[in-house]
Design a protein around this motif. Structure first.
Motif, PDB file in Angstrom:
ATOM      1  N   TYR A 196       0.785  -1.236   0.000  1.00 36.43           N
ATOM      2  CA  TYR A 196       0.000   0.000   0.000  1.00 36.43           C
ATOM      3  C   TYR A 196       0.816   1.285   0.000  1.00 36.43           C
ATOM      4  N   PHE A 197       0.355   2.225  -0.821  1.00 32.28           N
ATOM      5  CA  PHE A 197       0.759   3.618  -0.675  1.00 32.28           C
ATOM      6  C   PHE A 197      -0.246   4.234   0.288  1.00 32.28           C
ATOM      7  N   GLU A 198       0.241   5.036   1.238  1.00 28.90           N
ATOM      8  CA  GLU A 198      -0.660   5.667   2.207  1.00 28.90           C
ATOM      9  C   GLU A 198      -0.365   7.162   2.261  1.00 28.90           C
ATOM     10  N   VAL A 199      -1.409   7.935   2.403  1.00 24.49           N
ATOM     11  CA  VAL A 199      -1.270   9.397   2.458  1.00 24.49           C
ATOM     12  C   VAL A 199      -2.100   9.936   3.627  1.00 24.49           C
ATOM     13  N   TRP A 200      -1.489  10.794   4.434  1.00 24.91           N
ATOM     14  CA  TRP A 200      -2.188  11.481   5.522  1.00 24.91           C
ATOM     15  C   TRP A 200      -2.145  12.977   5.235  1.00 24.91           C
ATOM     16  N   VAL A 201      -3.273  13.642   5.420  1.00 23.73           N
ATOM     17  CA  VAL A 201      -3.326  15.095   5.231  1.00 23.73           C
ATOM     18  C   VAL A 201      -3.995  15.702   6.461  1.00 23.73           C
ATOM     19  N   ARG A 202      -3.311  16.676   7.079  1.00 21.52           N
ATOM     20  CA  ARG A 202      -3.955  17.358   8.216  1.00 21.52           C
ATOM     21  C   ARG A 202      -4.346  18.770   7.794  1.00 21.52           C
ATOM     22  N   TYR A 203      -5.656  18.984   7.781  1.00 26.05           N
ATOM     23  CA  TYR A 203      -6.196  20.312   7.489  1.00 26.05           C
ATOM     24  C   TYR A 203      -6.429  21.066   8.797  1.00 26.05           C
ATOM     25  N   ARG A 204      -6.471  22.391   8.695  1.00 29.66           N
ATOM     26  CA  ARG A 204      -7.013  23.199   9.790  1.00 29.66           C
ATOM     27  C   ARG A 204      -8.174  23.974   9.201  1.00 29.66           C
ATOM     28  N   MET A 205      -9.340  23.774   9.793  1.00 29.41           N
ATOM     29  CA  MET A 205     -10.543  24.447   9.326  1.00 29.41           C
ATOM     30  C   MET A 205     -10.824  25.638  10.236  1.00 29.41           C
ATOM     31  N   ARG A 206     -11.092  26.774   9.628  1.00 29.84           N
ATOM     32  CA  ARG A 206     -11.465  27.952  10.417  1.00 29.84           C
ATOM     33  C   ARG A 206     -12.810  28.436   9.916  1.00 29.84           C
ATOM     34  N   LEU A 207     -13.719  28.626  10.872  1.00 35.19           N
ATOM     35  CA  LEU A 207     -15.042  29.123  10.509  1.00 35.19           C
ATOM     36  C   LEU A 207     -15.197  30.553  11.031  1.00 35.19           C
ATOM     37  N   HIS A 208     -15.557  31.442  10.129  1.00 35.84           N
ATOM     38  CA  HIS A 208     -15.781  32.843  10.499  1.00 35.84           C
ATOM     39  C   HIS A 208     -17.271  33.147  10.383  1.00 35.84           C
ATOM     40  N   GLY A 209     -17.737  34.019  11.268  1.00 40.19           N
ATOM     41  CA  GLY A 209     -19.134  34.442  11.225  1.00 40.19           C
ATOM     42  C   GLY A 209     -19.357  35.463  10.131  1.00 40.19           C
ATOM     43  N   ARG A 210     -20.614  35.927  10.041  1.00 42.85           N
ATOM     44  CA  ARG A 210     -20.953  36.870   8.964  1.00 42.85           C
ATOM     45  C   ARG A 210     -20.219  38.218   9.113  1.00 42.85           C
ATOM     46  N   ASP A 211     -19.729  38.505  10.347  1.00 40.90           N
ATOM     47  CA  ASP A 211     -18.985  39.748  10.560  1.00 40.90           C
ATOM     48  C   ASP A 211     -17.480  39.562  10.354  1.00 40.90           C
ATOM     49  N   GLY A 212     -17.092  38.377  10.001  1.00 44.66           N
ATOM     50  CA  GLY A 212     -15.669  38.114   9.759  1.00 44.66           C
ATOM     51  C   GLY A 212     -14.922  37.620  10.982  1.00 44.66           C
ATOM     52  N   ALA A 213     -15.554  37.658  12.149  1.00 47.14           N
ATOM     53  CA  ALA A 213     -14.880  37.209  13.376  1.00 47.14           C
ATOM     54  C   ALA A 213     -14.755  35.681  13.376  1.00 47.14           C
ATOM     55  N   LEU A 214     -13.680  35.217  13.977  1.00 54.36           N
ATOM     56  CA  LEU A 214     -13.453  33.773  14.025  1.00 54.36           C
ATOM     57  C   LEU A 214     -14.451  33.116  14.991  1.00 54.36           C
ATOM     58  N   VAL A 215     -15.204  32.156  14.469  1.00 52.55           N
ATOM     59  CA  VAL A 215     -16.172  31.419  15.300  1.00 52.55           C
ATOM     60  C   VAL A 215     -15.472  30.252  15.986  1.00 52.55           C
ATOM     61  N   GLY A 216     -14.623  29.591  15.242  1.00 53.28           N
ATOM     62  CA  GLY A 216     -13.915  28.445  15.822  1.00 53.28           C
ATOM     63  C   GLY A 216     -12.986  27.827  14.802  1.00 53.28           C
ATOM     64  N   GLU A 217     -12.060  27.034  15.298  1.00 53.29           N
ATOM     65  CA  GLU A 217     -11.163  26.312  14.389  1.00 53.29           C
ATOM     66  C   GLU A 217     -10.913  24.917  14.938  1.00 53.29           C
ATOM     67  N   TRP A 218     -10.668  23.995  14.031  1.00 55.07           N
ATOM     68  CA  TRP A 218     -10.456  22.619  14.440  1.00 55.07           C
ATOM     69  C   TRP A 218      -9.608  21.888  13.395  1.00 55.07           C
TER      70      TRP A 218
END
Lengths: 227, 224
Positions: A137-159
């Motif tokens: 097997y070839f195996e690939v791992w990818v770690r993303y960081r998701m950031r969610l911003h509200g309608r005013d542009g402020a950061l709601v959360g990240e994970w």
């Protein structure tokens, strides 16, 4: 008189042997030289109950040009270009999950009709080859960081979101490095989409944001709903 | 060195002989848990198990071979392409999310969007395939050399392949498992070489595929 008759058929045989040897040497060299692949933008749209919101997404230049490069001591240089698939990935993902999804210039420039903005980034990529793991097997791992911003542009959360894909080199016959590595990277992208789809509503800051947005009678047209 | 007049004959023999197979022994077993039967508008999908920690995934070639053989013949049935199905039902049949047991099935098929898509596909049975083909034994030696005067091989190789697959059949309409079919095949291949290697290949995986597809077709269409 006999000599030309004897040598004529030998010359092509020598040439053929020489070419065969060259081809064999080339195959050995190419076979040991790593691989360079690009993730194809062939990704499905999730089949889920749509969230009745309009989601914006901002894909940075860094994400759109993301290339993982690695040199392995025994097997040469390896390159996986992820950027080429990101637009299709997030367009399909968010259009499947939300009533509408639109690309935006940035979290603060989303416009009044957008309820939130997702800003994804790739933090880390790792991969392994069959030679390293002594498997098929070839195996690939990818770690993303998701950031969610509200309608005013402020950061709601990240994970973080860690995705994994593998591909059996035996499915791709001879010279399987490139197609199998590409298939493993594509499988990791699909896994990221699947994980995001099932995880999104369970992330605590997202839950709070969803409750607030879905409870609101309608999006404030001025874009100044939240402080 | 080989006289040039004999080369075409040797090349012809080398191309023809692989068609002659080594010996393969195949066995198929069936366990029926419920009645089956299909109507003309209904279809089946054959999926390879791709659970995450496993390093024994079923080969794509085997899954597509079973699907193709189930479609074929006068008594062929409608079989949905595996990738088309996974895309159409995304993300519910991915390695991370696929139902492991029939008890996980209602959670998926009771979602209105998924139920509508399954109806659109006309899906009646889900066939999960597990297993693979391994080389279990190998022996002999073969040496090839290329010189400016010509090329040739000498020696004898033999190897044994073992295919072992199991199909679990789920009825989408009832959400229950209706049976299991196992297909096993063992075969030994040979390759003697005196100048030109002559492979006698035992088509083990192909034999296991044919047996499983035939049995699945009978199992699904025979009302009992």
């Amino acid at each position: 008189m006999l000599e030309p008759a004897l040598t004529t058929p030998i010359l092509p045989a020598r040439r053929a042997a020489s070419r065969l040897l060259s081809a064999f040497t080339l195959a050995l060299v190419v076979g040991c030289g790593g691989a360079s692949v690009s993730v194809p933008p062939v990704l499905p749209v999730p089949l889920v109950e749509k969230i009745p919101l309009t989601m914006g997404y901002h894909l940075s230049d860094e994400l759109l040009g993301y290339v993982h490069e690695e040199s392995l001591e025994d097997s040469g240089d390896w390159t996986i270009a992820f950027g080429s698939a990101q637009t299709t990935m997030f367009d399909n993902l968010l259009n499947g999950m939300f009533e509408a999804a639109v690309p935006v210039a940035g979290p603060e420039a989303a416009g009044p009709d957008v309820d939130g903005v997702l800003v994804p980034n790739i933090e880390e990529v790792q991969f392994s080859t069959p030679e390293q793991t002594r498997s098929d097997y070839f195996e690939v791992w990818v770690r993303y960081r998701m950031r969610l911003h509200g309608r005013d542009g402020a950061l709601v959360g990240e994970w973080p979101l860690t995705a994994y894909g593998k591909a059996n080199a035996r499915n791709y016959g001879m010279n399987s490095r490139e197609p199998a590595l590409q298939a493993a990277a594509l499988a990791a992208m699909r896994d990221a989409m699947a994980f995001f789809t099932v995880q999104f509503r369970t992330v605590p800051p997202v839950q709070t944001w969803l409750q607030a947005e879905l409870a609101a009678p309608a999006a404030a047209p001025t874009g100044g709903a939240s402080p | 060195m080989i006289p040039s007049a004999r080369l075409p004959a040797l090349v012809f023999a080398a191309l023809l002989l692989p068609l002659l197979g080594g010996c393969v022994t195949a066995t198929v077993q069936e366990v029926r848990e419920a009645d089956t039967g299909m109507e003309s508008h209904e279809s089946v999908v054959v999926l390879g198990r791709r659970t995450l920690p496993s390093n024994r995934e079923t080969e794509f070639g085997f899954v597509s071979c079973v699907s193709k053989n189930m479609r074929g013949g006068g008594d062929g049935i409608q079989v949905i392409d595996e990738q088309r199905f996974r895309d159409a039902m995304f993300p519910w049949f991915e390695p991370r999310t696929a139902p492991a047991n029939t008890s996980d099935l209602p959670e998926i098929i009771n979602q209105p969007e998924l139920a509508a898509r399954l109806e659109e596909l006309g899906l009646r049975y889900l066939v999960w395939i597990e297993g693979d083909t391994d080389r279990t034994d190998a022996g002999g030696s073969l040496t090839c050399s290329v010189t400016t005067a010509g090329a040739g091989c000498f020696g004898f190789l033999t190897w044994e392949n073992d295919s072992s697959y199991e199909a679990s059949v789920w009825d989408i309409r009832t959400g229950n498992s209706v049976g299991r079919i196992s297909s096993d095949a063992v075969g030994t291949s040979y390759m003697p070489a005196v100048v030109v290697p002559l492979p006698f290949i035992a088509r083990v995986r192909s034999s296991a595929c044919n047996s499983m597809a035939d049995q699945l077709k009978r199992f699904l269409t025979t009302e009992s």
